[in-house]
Design an enzyme around this catalytic site. Structure first.
Site, PDB file in Angstrom:
ATOM      1  NE  ARG A   1      -1.787  16.174 -12.839  1.00 44.17           N
ATOM      2  CZ  ARG A   1      -1.014  15.461 -12.039  1.00 44.17           C
ATOM      3  NH1 ARG A   1      -1.156  15.558 -10.733  1.00 44.17           N
ATOM      4  NH2 ARG A   1      -0.097  14.663 -12.526  1.00 44.17           N
TER       5      ARG A   1
ATOM      6  CG  ASN B   1      -4.626  15.295 -19.895  1.00 38.66           C
ATOM      7  OD1 ASN B   1      -3.625  14.596 -19.932  1.00 38.66           O
ATOM      8  ND2 ASN B   1      -5.428  15.335 -18.852  1.00 38.66           N
TER       9      ASN B   1
ATOM     10  CG  HIS C   1      -4.121   9.172 -24.594  1.00 37.95           C
ATOM     11  ND1 HIS C   1      -4.619   9.549 -23.361  1.00 37.95           N
ATOM     12  CD2 HIS C   1      -2.775   9.316 -24.497  1.00 37.95           C
ATOM     13  CE1 HIS C   1      -3.621   9.900 -22.572  1.00 37.95           C
ATOM     14  NE2 HIS C   1      -2.493   9.768 -23.247  1.00 37.95           N
TER      15      HIS C   1
ATOM     16  CD  GLU D   1      -6.393  14.911 -15.493  1.00 34.00           C
ATOM     17  OE1 GLU D   1      -7.193  14.477 -16.315  1.00 34.00           O
ATOM     18  OE2 GLU D   1      -5.182  14.601 -15.473  1.00 34.00           O
TER      19      GLU D   1
ATOM     20  NE  ARG E   1      -4.083  -2.038   1.996  1.00 33.96           N
ATOM     21  CZ  ARG E   1      -4.064  -3.174   2.690  1.00 33.96           C
ATOM     22  NH1 ARG E   1      -3.095  -3.370   3.568  1.00 33.96           N
ATOM     23  NH2 ARG E   1      -4.990  -4.080   2.516  1.00 33.96           N
TER      24      ARG E   1
ATOM     25  CG  HIS F   1      -2.360  14.178 -23.681  1.00 36.39           C
ATOM     26  ND1 HIS F   1      -1.772  15.388 -23.961  1.00 36.39           N
ATOM     27  CD2 HIS F   1      -1.411  13.435 -23.052  1.00 36.39           C
ATOM     28  CE1 HIS F   1      -0.521  15.378 -23.507  1.00 36.39           C
ATOM     29  NE2 HIS F   1      -0.276  14.206 -22.967  1.00 36.39           N
TER      30      HIS F   1
ATOM     31  CG  HIS G   1       2.781   9.957 -24.955  1.00 36.10           C
ATOM     32  ND1 HIS G   1       1.415   9.798 -24.939  1.00 36.10           N
ATOM     33  CD2 HIS G   1       3.034  11.041 -24.163  1.00 36.10           C
ATOM     34  CE1 HIS G   1       0.861  10.724 -24.178  1.00 36.10           C
ATOM     35  NE2 HIS G   1       1.824  11.476 -23.696  1.00 36.10           N
TER      36      HIS G   1
ATOM     37  CE  LYS H   1      -2.756  12.962 -14.812  1.00 30.09           C
ATOM     38  NZ  LYS H   1      -3.232  13.319 -16.168  1.00 30.09           N
TER      39      LYS H   1
ATOM     40  CD  GLU I   1       3.672  15.633 -23.297  1.00 34.72           C
ATOM     41  OE1 GLU I   1       3.102  16.640 -22.833  1.00 34.72           O
ATOM     42  OE2 GLU I   1       3.088  14.541 -23.456  1.00 34.72           O
TER      43      GLU I   1
ATOM     44  CE  LYS J   1       2.706  16.794 -14.852  1.00 40.27           C
ATOM     45  NZ  LYS J   1       2.970  15.597 -15.677  1.00 40.27           N
TER      46      LYS J   1
END
Length: 365
Positions: free
Chosen positions: A244, A248, A255, A240, A124, A251, A268, A146, A188, A230
């Site tokens: 935030r 993206n 994606h 997010e 955990r 994206h 990517h 992330k 990016e 960032k």
């Protein structure tokens, strides 16, 4: 040599430093020693990165008193999978890792995402450190917490928010980065200028050649600015829930491009570059963004050696892939759109017919 720039991601008790400089791998152990109680450590890396940097990183960590277990995985998006994650767990559990132990990600975004998810899940939560070696991971994926793996139906659909204890960015590692990977990371960097900082975008227009030549001062300053943006966004919206999502930009399209091409076929950053141009055009078609700004974005993306058009697939295939994007709410797609360079917004009020028109313009089968 040494630290050229540094900053802090402000998250209260979970705040952490980012260091940017040259030759930082050789001081990695001494830099981590004050932050970590446990001595047990795993360094996750790839078959490409290991011969280049694992020995130096491990020597530094061992000299600082850490007991290091290296884990070397195949390169590419195939390592962001349940199978690879279980391989990592087998080693960590077999080595009797404890909650004071640490997982170090030495590599690009794939290794960072996988390592972070492993660290977040094992017992955990064990300590996690990012040592990004690609431009994309240095300016984006190593900062903000992330983590995750892919699913056959979509990218990054399984994961957790889990912050590192530290991010150490040695810009010298960019000198061994394949040209294609360097350019993919530049997408990016361009993204930060579009969504947040018109001055950064203008600097990229002006200093692109110096950046691509890896002039240390320019590289360190640009990476610092990207990380600072960032950090500011993440500090205000860690999970997010709001702004935030601006990170993206490109994206939603990107994606879908990766998914339809097959993960690993298109990098990517390449997919994000195409997606940003598509998002800029969508913004213009919706009368949000001046045509001149769209032209500047297209020109910079093209100058950076990045693609402008997506692989050819049916429009409905793209729409279906985009409908599984993690930003979808109540079945409605949300897009990051532009008001102009340096200003972005999130909208779910986008006519599907206009979205289809943009796809047709860039990726008609």
């Amino acid at each position: 040599m040494g630290v050229l720039n540094s900053l802090q991601v402000d998250l209260g008790a979970r705040s952490y430093p980012i260091e940017i400089g040259q030759g930082l791998l050789d001081g990695l152990g001494d830099g981590l020693k004050p932050l970590l109680k446990g001595r047990q450590m795993a360094v996750l890396t790839t078959e490409t990165v290991a011969p280049l940097y694992l020995e130096r990183a491990q020597a530094s960590l061992t000299a600082a008193g850490f007991d290091v277990t290296p884990i070397i995985l195949p390169d590419g998006e195939t390592s962001k999978s349940w199978q690879a994650l279980n391989q990592v767990f087998d080693v960590l559990i077999g080595a009797r890792f404890e909650r004071s132990s640490t997982v170090v990600a030495l590599g690009g975004g794939v290794i960072g995402d996988l390592s972070g998810f492993a660290a977040a899940s094992l017992l955990r939560g064990v300590n996690f450190v990012q040592v990004p070696t690609t431009l994309l991971s240095q300016v984006d994926s190593s900062v903000g917490g992330k983590t995750g793996i892919n699913h056959p139906l979509g990218k990054n659909l399984i994961g957790a928010f889990y912050q590192p204890k530290k991010v150490t960015i040695d810009i010298d590692t960019l000198r061994t980065l394949p040209r294609r990977e360097l350019l993919a990371g530049l997408a990016e960097v361009i993204k930060y200028g579009i969504i947040w900082d018109a001055e950064l975008f203008a600097r990229l227009e002006r200093d692109l050649d110096a950046f691509l030549a890896l002039e240390p001062t320019v590289v360190a300053e640009v990476i610092h600015r990207c990380c600072a943006i960032k950090a500011e966004v993440v500090s205000a919206d860690e999970r997010e829930a709001g702004q935030r999502a601006l990170l993206n930009l490109g994206h939603t399209f990107g994606h879908a491009i990766e998914n339809l091409a097959g993960y690993g076929e298109i990098l990517h950053g390449e997919a994000v570059a195409i997606g940003m141009v598509m998002a800029a055009d969508l913004s213009h078609w919706l009368k949000l963004c001046p045509g001149n700004d769209v032209a500047r974005i297209r020109e910079l993306v093209e100058r950076a050696g990045l693609p402008l058009h997506a692989p050819k697939h049916a429009v409905e295939a793209y729409m279906d892939a985009m409908s599984r994007d993690k930003k979808v709410e109540a079945g409605v797609m949300r897009f990051v759109l532009m008001r102009g360079i340096g200003s972005a917004m999130i909208s779910s009020d986008v006519d599907a017919a206009v979205t289809r028109q943009v796809i047709e313009a860039y990726a008609v089968a």
